[in-house]
Design a protein around this motif. Structure first.
Motif, PDB file in Angstrom:
ATOM      1  N   GLY A 341     131.102  74.484  52.286  1.00 25.61           N
ATOM      2  CA  GLY A 341     131.690  73.105  52.095  1.00 25.61           C
ATOM      3  C   GLY A 341     132.217  73.064  53.797  1.00 25.61           C
ATOM      4  N   TYR A 342     131.499  73.568  54.448  1.00 24.19           N
ATOM      5  CA  TYR A 342     131.969  72.259  56.476  1.00 24.19           C
ATOM      6  C   TYR A 342     130.667  71.537  55.731  1.00 24.19           C
ATOM      7  CZ  TYR A 342     133.663  76.617  57.577  1.00 24.19           C
ATOM      8  OH  TYR A 342     134.217  78.411  57.199  1.00 24.19           O
ATOM      9  N   SER A 343     131.375  70.338  56.755  1.00 21.13           N
ATOM     10  CA  SER A 343     130.070  69.320  56.324  1.00 21.13           C
ATOM     11  C   SER A 343     129.707  69.389  57.392  1.00 21.13           C
ATOM     12  CB  SER A 343     131.127  67.389  57.234  1.00 21.13           C
ATOM     13  OG  SER A 343     132.406  67.877  57.988  1.00 21.13           O
ATOM     14  N   GLU A 344     129.515  69.889  58.635  1.00 18.71           N
ATOM     15  CA  GLU A 344     128.461  70.074  59.549  1.00 18.71           C
ATOM     16  C   GLU A 344     127.954  71.127  60.094  1.00 18.71           C
ATOM     17  OE1 GLU A 344     130.072  68.666  63.142  1.00 18.71           O
ATOM     18  OE2 GLU A 344     130.035  66.190  62.466  1.00 18.71           O
ATOM     19  N   THR A 345     127.354  71.411  60.506  1.00 21.00           N
ATOM     20  CA  THR A 345     126.178  73.069  60.502  1.00 21.00           C
ATOM     21  C   THR A 345     126.941  73.522  61.044  1.00 21.00           C
ATOM     22  OG1 THR A 345     124.252  72.507  59.457  1.00 21.00           O
ATOM     23  CG2 THR A 345     124.345  74.576  60.441  1.00 21.00           C
ATOM     24  N   ALA A 346     127.237  72.321  62.505  1.00 19.48           N
ATOM     25  CA  ALA A 346     128.298  73.352  63.128  1.00 19.48           C
ATOM     26  C   ALA A 346     128.960  73.971  64.180  1.00 19.48           C
ATOM     27  CB  ALA A 346     128.318  72.159  65.133  1.00 19.48           C
ATOM     28  N   THR A 347     130.297  73.525  62.750  1.00 24.92           N
ATOM     29  CA  THR A 347     131.667  74.090  62.221  1.00 24.92           C
ATOM     30  C   THR A 347     130.681  74.882  62.119  1.00 24.92           C
ATOM     31  OG1 THR A 347     131.768  71.596  61.721  1.00 24.92           O
ATOM     32  CG2 THR A 347     133.342  73.221  61.142  1.00 24.92           C
ATOM     33  N   PHE A 348     130.598  75.400  60.474  1.00 20.54           N
ATOM     34  CA  PHE A 348     130.171  76.873  59.490  1.00 20.54           C
ATOM     35  C   PHE A 348     129.655  78.186  60.764  1.00 20.54           C
ATOM     36  CE2 PHE A 348     126.900  79.276  58.459  1.00 20.54           C
ATOM     37  CZ  PHE A 348     127.595  80.215  58.259  1.00 20.54           C
ATOM     38  N   THR A 349     128.721  77.808  62.181  1.00 27.13           N
ATOM     39  CA  THR A 349     128.561  77.860  63.098  1.00 27.13           C
ATOM     40  C   THR A 349     129.475  78.578  64.459  1.00 27.13           C
ATOM     41  OG1 THR A 349     125.960  76.852  63.150  1.00 27.13           O
ATOM     42  CG2 THR A 349     126.732  78.034  64.769  1.00 27.13           C
ATOM     43  N   ARG A 350     130.343  77.527  64.527  1.00 32.13           N
ATOM     44  CA  ARG A 350     131.811  78.229  65.259  1.00 32.13           C
ATOM     45  C   ARG A 350     132.394  78.652  64.338  1.00 32.13           C
ATOM     46  NH1 ARG A 350     131.655  72.302  66.884  1.00 32.13           N
ATOM     47  NH2 ARG A 350     133.520  71.946  65.058  1.00 32.13           N
ATOM     48  N   THR A 351     132.661  78.875  63.187  1.00 27.48           N
ATOM     49  CA  THR A 351     133.325  79.182  62.260  1.00 27.48           C
ATOM     50  C   THR A 351     132.948  80.999  62.228  1.00 27.48           C
ATOM     51  OG1 THR A 351     134.395  77.718  60.700  1.00 27.48           O
ATOM     52  CG2 THR A 351     134.524  79.627  59.934  1.00 27.48           C
ATOM     53  N   PHE A 352     131.618  81.082  61.986  1.00 23.13           N
ATOM     54  CA  PHE A 352     130.813  82.096  61.489  1.00 23.13           C
ATOM     55  C   PHE A 352     131.229  83.133  62.826  1.00 23.13           C
ATOM     56  CE2 PHE A 352     127.755  85.109  61.119  1.00 23.13           C
ATOM     57  CZ  PHE A 352     127.263  85.444  59.582  1.00 23.13           C
ATOM     58  N   THR A 353     130.897  82.623  63.931  1.00 18.31           N
ATOM     59  CA  THR A 353     131.096  83.477  64.866  1.00 18.31           C
ATOM     60  C   THR A 353     132.262  83.886  65.335  1.00 18.31           C
ATOM     61  OG1 THR A 353     129.230  81.954  66.131  1.00 18.31           O
ATOM     62  CG2 THR A 353     130.583  83.001  67.827  1.00 18.31           C
TER      63      THR A 353
END
Length: 373
Positions: A341-353
């Protein structure tokens, strides 16, 4: 008819004045392993192994032999996806596997139906407690309407709503659950006198499903807005061969206690967590989940707080778990982000980190290295 009375349970059973149905969403109540055992039997009969059927569920054969084991709807949907992947998503697969169903395999709710004492009484009693059974359809009994194809004024309708089922497994579930009901009733020598069927399924699946109820092709209507079985009122009032009112009341009380106990054990957090895992790419809002549980947002927030959690925390937990599952399957990071449900991969990457201390690309490499023999 007495409704469920547990004050700690969300979505406990309730009855309407004209139409009977359970208000517990199919995802809100943990259930026994009966449904998965039926599907594993069907898969093994078609050449699959038990491990192949259960892959990705977190379950093994030992769990299926444990009469106290409880699972969630999304785990059953994983089994269905395994079956569809291995055997092909073809018309009739669900109906064929549903043929392995019996009333005995549904547990106490099946024995309550056998005790009737009439077909109408059996349905009236069972419908509020179907969350205890293997079905994922939401049944209701409606009287005073014409049957499928507009025929007959002395016909009641057994409705089976499928709107809570994820789209990719919906056809299988409708086939399995309606054909399974036919097989279970037939095995128990209960004749409900079905005279017609209309279904959301396509033509080929609809005809196969109709055959499981002894219907001809002209008694079946595919691509309908809902699933509906026509029953003559005469059959509704027929007495069952093993019917006994007092025995039925005893089983009904056991069903009510079992439903309340299961809901109380998992709490509100368990139900919300199950909803968040119910569909692969659907992430409902807190307001939507509260509405499906028939409470307001403030009440849901208060009950989650009492269990020392929150909707946001549960959503974060479920996304984290799903991300690890997808990365282990080598799904591209961009697709993982989209499914979560993330609109941008970068946002998911920050959250996963934040979750793991490393970005998803490094986590994927670690999983791949661990898999090297």
């Amino acid at each position: 008819m007495t409704s469920s009375s547990g004050s700690t349970a969300l979505g406990s059973a309730a009855l309407g004045s004209r139409t009977l149905g359970s208000t517990s969403p199919v995802w809100a109540v943990p259930r026994g392993t009966e449904g998965i055992r039926i599907m594993v039997d069907g898969g093994v009969a078609r050449g699959m192994t038990t491990s192949e059927c259960l892959a990705g569920t977190g379950l093994d054969a030992v769990d299926l032999d444990d009469e106290t084991a409880q699972i969630w709807a999304h785990q059953e949907f994983v089994v269905i996806r395994n079956l569809l992947g291995a055997l092909g998503d073809r018309p009739g697969l669900g109906a064929g596997i549903g043929a392995h169903s019996t009333l005995g395999r549904t547990g106490v709710i099946g024995f309550m139906m056998l005790a009737g004492p009439t077909v109408r009484a059996a349905l009236d009693r069972a419908i509020p407690y179907l969350a205890l059974s293997p079905t994922h359809l939401r049944f209701s009994l409606e009287e005073g309407s014409a049957g499928p194809n507009g025929a007959g004024i002395d016909v009641a309708s057994l409705l089976a709503a499928d709107d809570e089922i994820p789209a990719d497994v919906r056809t299988f579930v409708v086939e399995r659950d309606l054909a399974g009901l036919a097989a279970a009733l037939r095995g128990a020598q209960i004749d409900v006198g079905i005279t017609g069927l209309e279904t959301t399924l396509g033509p080929e699946s609809a005809v196969i499903l109709g055959e499981s109820w002894g219907l001809t092709a002209d008694e079946v209507r595919p691509h309908a807005e809902r699933n509906r079985l026509a029953i003559t009122r005469e059959r509704l009032d027929a007495r069952l061969p093993q019917g006994d009112e007092n025995t039925a009341k005893l089983f009904e009380r056991q069903c009510r206690e079992l439903l309340d106990d299961r809901l109380a054990r998992v709490g509100v957090a368990g139900q919300v967590r199950s909803r968040l895992r119910h569909e692969r790419e659907s992430w409902p809002s807190m307001a939507e989940v509260a509405g499906e549980l028939h409470i307001d947002v403030r009440t849901l927030r208060r009950r989650l707080a009492a269990e020392r959690t929150s909707f946001r925390r549960l959503l974060d937990e479920v996304r984290h778990h799903r991300a690890l599952e997808l990365l282990a399957l080598r799904v591209p990071v961009s697709e993982v982000a989209r499914e979560l449900g993330y609109s941008e991969t970068a946002t998911f990457t920050r959250t996963f980190t934040r979750w793991e201390g490393v970005p998803p690309s490094r986590a994927r490499r670690a999983v791949q290295i661990e898999r090297v023999p």
